[in-house]
Design a protein around this motif. Sequence first.
Motif, mmCIF file in Angstrom:
data_model
loop_
_atom_site.group_PDB
_atom_site.id
_atom_site.type_symbol
_atom_site.label_atom_id
_atom_site.label_comp_id
_atom_site.label_asym_id
_atom_site.label_seq_id
_atom_site.Cartn_x
_atom_site.Cartn_y
_atom_site.Cartn_z
ATOM 1 N N TYR A 15 0.852 -1.196 0.000
ATOM 2 C CA TYR A 15 0.000 0.000 0.000
ATOM 3 C C TYR A 15 0.880 1.234 0.000
ATOM 4 C CZ TYR A 15 -3.429 3.464 1.531
ATOM 5 O OH TYR A 15 -4.226 4.576 1.618
ATOM 6 N N GLY A 16 0.739 2.067 -1.020
ATOM 7 C CA GLY A 16 1.557 3.273 -1.090
ATOM 8 C C GLY A 16 2.850 3.043 -1.842
ATOM 9 N N HIS A 17 3.743 3.999 -1.704
ATOM 10 C CA HIS A 17 4.944 3.988 -2.523
ATOM 11 C C HIS A 17 6.159 4.468 -1.729
ATOM 12 C CE1 HIS A 17 2.483 3.213 -6.025
ATOM 13 N NE2 HIS A 17 1.722 4.229 -5.695
ATOM 14 N N VAL A 18 6.952 3.522 -1.255
ATOM 15 C CA VAL A 18 8.271 3.814 -0.690
ATOM 16 C C VAL A 18 9.214 2.714 -1.145
ATOM 17 C CG1 VAL A 18 7.348 4.999 1.362
ATOM 18 C CG2 VAL A 18 7.889 2.553 1.473
ATOM 19 N N GLY A 19 10.523 2.945 -0.994
ATOM 20 C CA GLY A 19 11.506 1.934 -1.362
ATOM 21 C C GLY A 19 11.376 1.540 -2.826
ATOM 22 N N ASN A 20 11.476 0.245 -3.088
ATOM 23 C CA ASN A 20 11.317 -0.218 -4.463
ATOM 24 C C ASN A 20 9.922 0.065 -5.009
ATOM 25 O OD1 ASN A 20 13.711 -1.200 -5.575
ATOM 26 N ND2 ASN A 20 13.562 -3.146 -4.476
ATOM 27 N N SER A 21 8.945 0.132 -4.117
ATOM 28 C CA SER A 21 7.591 0.435 -4.563
ATOM 29 C C SER A 21 7.449 1.885 -5.017
ATOM 30 C CB SER A 21 6.591 0.145 -3.437
ATOM 31 O OG SER A 21 6.686 -1.212 -3.037
ATOM 32 N N ALA A 22 8.456 2.710 -4.730
ATOM 33 C CA ALA A 22 8.515 4.076 -5.248
ATOM 34 C C ALA A 22 9.502 4.203 -6.393
ATOM 35 C CB ALA A 22 8.906 5.056 -4.134
ATOM 36 N N ALA A 23 10.577 3.437 -6.359
ATOM 37 C CA ALA A 23 11.684 3.628 -7.305
ATOM 38 C C ALA A 23 11.488 2.928 -8.640
ATOM 39 C CB ALA A 23 12.992 3.139 -6.662
ATOM 40 N N VAL A 24 10.842 1.772 -8.626
ATOM 41 C CA VAL A 24 10.845 0.926 -9.827
ATOM 42 C C VAL A 24 10.085 1.564 -10.985
ATOM 43 C CG1 VAL A 24 10.073 -1.271 -10.796
ATOM 44 C CG2 VAL A 24 11.236 -1.233 -8.587
ATOM 45 N N PHE A 25 8.861 2.021 -10.747
ATOM 46 C CA PHE A 25 8.060 2.524 -11.863
ATOM 47 C C PHE A 25 8.660 3.773 -12.515
ATOM 48 C CE2 PHE A 25 4.576 5.199 -13.508
ATOM 49 C CZ PHE A 25 4.243 4.427 -14.608
ATOM 50 N N LYS B 291 4.819 16.635 3.561
ATOM 51 C CA LYS B 291 5.903 15.672 3.436
ATOM 52 C C LYS B 291 5.322 14.366 2.917
ATOM 53 C CE LYS B 291 9.916 13.573 4.180
ATOM 54 N NZ LYS B 291 9.640 12.298 3.489
ATOM 55 N N ALA B 292 5.821 13.915 1.796
ATOM 56 C CA ALA B 292 5.330 12.675 1.192
ATOM 57 C C ALA B 292 6.391 11.594 1.332
ATOM 58 C CB ALA B 292 4.986 12.895 -0.270
ATOM 59 N N ASN B 293 6.083 10.550 2.073
ATOM 60 C CA ASN B 293 7.016 9.434 2.195
ATOM 61 C C ASN B 293 7.274 8.817 0.825
ATOM 62 O OD1 ASN B 293 5.365 9.507 4.916
ATOM 63 N ND2 ASN B 293 7.321 8.521 5.369
ATOM 64 N N GLY B 294 8.536 8.504 0.571
ATOM 65 C CA GLY B 294 8.925 7.883 -0.681
ATOM 66 C C GLY B 294 9.527 8.834 -1.691
ATOM 67 N N SER B 295 9.382 10.141 -1.466
ATOM 68 C CA SER B 295 9.926 11.086 -2.445
ATOM 69 C C SER B 295 11.444 10.999 -2.509
ATOM 70 C CB SER B 295 9.483 12.510 -2.121
ATOM 71 O OG SER B 295 9.879 12.894 -0.813
ATOM 72 N N GLY B 296 12.092 10.709 -1.378
ATOM 73 C CA GLY B 296 13.539 10.542 -1.387
ATOM 74 C C GLY B 296 13.965 9.309 -2.172
ATOM 75 N N ASP B 297 13.146 8.265 -2.136
ATOM 76 C CA ASP B 297 13.455 7.047 -2.887
ATOM 77 C C ASP B 297 13.358 7.298 -4.392
ATOM 78 O OD1 ASP B 297 13.644 5.638 -0.421
ATOM 79 O OD2 ASP B 297 11.469 5.479 -0.387
#
Length: 283
Positions: free
Chosen positions: A12-22, A213-219
Amino acid sequence: MKILSIQSAVAYGHVGNSAAVFPLQRIGVEVLPVYTVNFSNHTGYGAWRGPLIAPEDVREVIAGIEERGAFPGIDAVLSGYQGGEGIADVIVDTVARVKEANPGAIYACDPVMGNAKSGCFVAPAIPDLLRDKVVPVADVITPNQFELGYLTGTSPLDLDSTLASIDLARAMGPATVLVTSVERPDRPEGTIEMLAADEHGAWLVTTPQLPFKANGSGDVTAALFTAHYRSTGSAADALARTASSVFGLLEQTLASGERELQLVESQEHYANPRMEFTTRRVR
């Protein structure tokens, strides 16, 4: 281009690989994602479900990728949130094996520890492992200003002290440093900055500071910067492209009213960044 990305994953959501891959896929990068955790959601919610992936299991997945003959074609290894303590050894070993198979490959480490507002949010041993074992073998690191201070034992604040901290970080091993969430006191009001430096110089980019602040933006930032830098060899160009893409993503997320990154809806910002922010050489 192929990137082996060793990071967390959430359903659920987008951080780590779930943010970086797409975003990487959207700019034409083939990604080989390897997960360090498999959580229901990021830990910022205060509750989550799912396992940390044991280091032996992470190593097994990577060994299977190697057995398929993929390592000679990997252009970059990317790592982010590490989860358990043993992942550091797996990453360092993987980087060595990839570089043995392809001497032109680079390793980009996003040394995820925490931020100035929340402090450290990883396991207590992780920051020291990053500083002492992982960062020294990296070619590129992408800390935020807080993480840069921890790695170097400094308190970067204004431009001069941040550049001095970057020099200390580069002396640890990485040739290239991207610092995110730079909030120097003398920056223009209502802005936030990123600073990239390598052996050719240092460049600053300034964007509006959006009120959330949106989690995953750094990823996403680490992934796009790694790909653009590996492709062009220019820190300034990679910085400008990454800043434009990430600002577009954040702007669209803010407009949606949603807490999680609008990663798919913002895909044109990765493929065709507006390039509305210019980089300024500061050294």
